[in-house]
Design a protein around this motif. Structure first.
Motif, short mmCIF file in Angstrom:
data_model
loop_
_atom_site.label_atom_id
_atom_site.label_comp_id
_atom_site.label_asym_id
_atom_site.label_seq_id
_atom_site.Cartn_x
_atom_site.Cartn_y
_atom_site.Cartn_z
N ARG A 1 32.18 -15.63 35.94
CA ARG A 1 31.04 -16.10 35.15
C ARG A 1 30.91 -17.61 35.13
NH1 ARG A 1 31.26 -13.51 29.60
NH2 ARG A 1 29.43 -14.81 29.35
N LYS A 2 31.96 -18.33 35.48
CA LYS A 2 31.90 -19.79 35.58
C LYS A 2 31.83 -20.22 37.04
CE LYS A 2 34.28 -20.60 31.19
NZ LYS A 2 35.43 -21.25 30.52
N SER A 3 31.13 -19.47 37.84
CA SER A 3 31.08 -19.63 39.28
C SER A 3 30.75 -21.05 39.74
CB SER A 3 30.03 -18.67 39.85
OG SER A 3 29.75 -18.94 41.19
N LYS A 4 31.67 -21.61 40.53
CA LYS A 4 31.43 -22.94 41.10
C LYS A 4 30.34 -22.88 42.17
CE LYS A 4 34.89 -25.77 41.81
NZ LYS A 4 34.48 -27.00 41.08
N ALA B 1 29.82 -13.24 38.70
CA ALA B 1 29.11 -14.49 39.01
C ALA B 1 27.61 -14.31 38.81
CB ALA B 1 29.39 -14.93 40.45
N ALA B 2 27.15 -13.04 38.80
CA ALA B 2 25.72 -12.75 38.68
C ALA B 2 25.36 -12.02 37.40
CB ALA B 2 25.26 -11.91 39.87
N HIS B 3 26.29 -11.22 36.85
CA HIS B 3 25.96 -10.41 35.68
C HIS B 3 27.22 -10.03 34.91
CE1 HIS B 3 27.14 -7.30 38.57
NE2 HIS B 3 26.17 -7.74 39.36
N VAL B 4 27.14 -10.14 33.59
CA VAL B 4 28.23 -9.77 32.70
C VAL B 4 27.62 -9.03 31.52
CG1 VAL B 4 30.10 -10.58 31.21
CG2 VAL B 4 29.58 -11.81 33.33
N PHE B 5 28.19 -7.89 31.15
CA PHE B 5 27.73 -7.22 29.93
C PHE B 5 28.87 -6.39 29.36
CE2 PHE B 5 25.71 -4.97 33.58
CZ PHE B 5 26.47 -3.81 33.58
N PRO B 6 28.71 -5.85 28.14
CA PRO B 6 29.82 -5.15 27.48
C PRO B 6 30.29 -3.93 28.28
CG PRO B 6 28.07 -5.62 25.91
CD PRO B 6 27.52 -5.94 27.27
N PRO B 7 31.56 -3.53 28.05
CA PRO B 7 32.14 -2.38 28.77
C PRO B 7 31.64 -1.06 28.19
CG PRO B 7 33.74 -3.24 27.23
CD PRO B 7 32.55 -4.16 27.16
#
Length: 403
Positions: free
Chosen positions: A161-164, A284-290
């Motif tokens: 999620r902190k993709s360089k 790097a593109a998408h994060v959501f709850p499990p």
């Protein structure tokens, strides 16, 4: 300077699978994958589409001994609210499958991937961090922390999620947070789980038990962060009693294993998944709850589409707009999955009566109408599958009537 067709930055599950898939597709791949800083004790449930993809990559047979099938998924309204939904049960047999998917420890999949990557001739692995990245219209240049320089025709950002890489090409993101934390642990139990996964909907979020091989299961317990911290301080015996009570003793006596972890919940979605000679996959593109076993399944669909774009004609140079093609093909799936998980999670947290009515009514309709339940199950397994199967289902119904 070493030159490659593709550089994959990131050594998590998504990055390792992407590197292996692209290499098997005929591309020369650099994998920039430093060792993981902490052991991942979580488990992952992969749906049928993802399992079939791992099978095509010859990875599934090695992973299968560590996995448990998910033959039935059950939702129980565990709230104390006035309007409660009925128990809703989804059975894989209803859609012609032995299992919706399989659950396994993340470490088991990582061990399989480490072995596969190490023996894949089209992959060169670098264990230093990517310290600097320069992306142009012609190539992507990566300077590693040890001073080595790589150049690639295309770069895949699987660097979290902190993709360089995402920052380098100027892709913005939308971030949001939830007043929740996920307690993740494994536990043994005296009764057989019968390959049933049970999700209790509570006022603070889902409490989800998922089968593991033998008389063991994994648990993702979404709750208030202060409650999660307090429960994390309990002894294993005390926590076992708490989990058994919340499970309504469905699996008998519970024995929580050591190594539980707490993960704060938040979400993130990049404004786009690709640009020019760059694509972003996984977190790097998408994060959501499990929730709903969607995270890694969504990431594997990223890899499937990317492999199709980059490896259909591996003898040809990679197109300068391959990242844009990837973005167009992935945008709808990512947006719909992210939105649906977000809405489900917020509906559990909401005390607003109309929201509770809608959630309870929706589960009641799914429980009462098998055709709609089948459509939802097929869509959950593979996006678009439920809609594609509608004509065949109609023809089957008409054929029965004529007979």
């Amino acid at each position: 300077m070493k030159t490659f067709e593709i550089a994959v930055i990131g050594g998590g599950l998504a990055g390792m699978i992407a590197a292996f898939s692209l290499a098997r597709g005929g591309r020369n791949v650099a994998l920039v994958a430093p060792p993981a800083p902490r052991e991942d004790r979580r488990t992952t449930a992969l749906m049928d589409q993802s399992i079939r993809f791992l099978d095509r990559l010859t990875l599934w047979e090695k992973l299968k001994p560590s996995a448990a099938p998910l033959a039935t998924m059950r939702i129980i309204d565990g709230t104390n609210r006035l309007l409660r939904a009925p128990v809703t049960t989804f059975r894989a047999a209803e859609v012609g499958l032995d299992a919706f998917g399989y659950n396994f420890p993340n470490k088991a999949l990582m061990d399989v991937l480490e072995g596969a990557v190490a023996t894949e001739g089209n992959i060169t692995r670098f264990t230093a961090f990517a310290e600097a990245i320069e992306a142009t219209a012609d190539s992507v240049v990566i300077t590693l922390a040890d001073g080595e320089v790589l150049t690639a025709d295309f770069a895949v950002g699987a660097d979290g999620r902190k993709s360089k890489l995402r920052e380098t090409v100027g892709i913005d993101v939308r971030n949001w947070s939830y007043p929740q934390a996920a307690m993740v642990l494994n536990f043994g139990h005296s009764l057989r789980h019968e390959n049933i996964s049970t999700e209790f909907h509570t006022e603070s979020g889902p409490f989800t038990q998922v089968p593991l091989p033998g008389n063991r299961s994994s648990l993702v317990w979404v709750q208030n962060p202060s409650d999660a911290d307090a429960r994390n301080e309990l002894s294993l015996v005390e926590l076992s009693n708490v989990v058994e009570e919340r499970m309504q003793s469905l699996l008998g006596k519970v024995t929580v294993e050591e190594g539980g972890q707490i993960w704060p919940l938040s979400g993130m979605m990049a404004h786009r998944s690709g640009k020019g000679r760059v694509a972003l996959i996984g977190e790097a593109a998408h994060v959501f709850p499990p929730i709903g076993a969607q995270g890694l399944n969504l990431s594997l669909r990223d890899v499937i589409v990317l492999t199709d774009i980059l490896c259909t004609r591996p003898e040809l140079p990679i197109a300068a707009d391959a990242g844009n093609q990837f973005d167009r093909k992935r945008r709808m799936d990512i947006m719909t999955r992210t939105t649906s998980v977000d809405l489900l999670n917020r509906s559990l947290l909401s005390d607003f009566l109309p929201v509770q009515v809608l959630r309870a009514a929706g589960l009641h309709i799914l429980s009462a109408f098998p055709p709609l339940r089948n459509l939802v199950m097929r869509e959950g397994i593979e996006p678009g599958r439920g809609l594609r199967d509608i004509p065949a289902a109609i023809q089957e119904k008409l054929g029965r009537k004529k007979a």
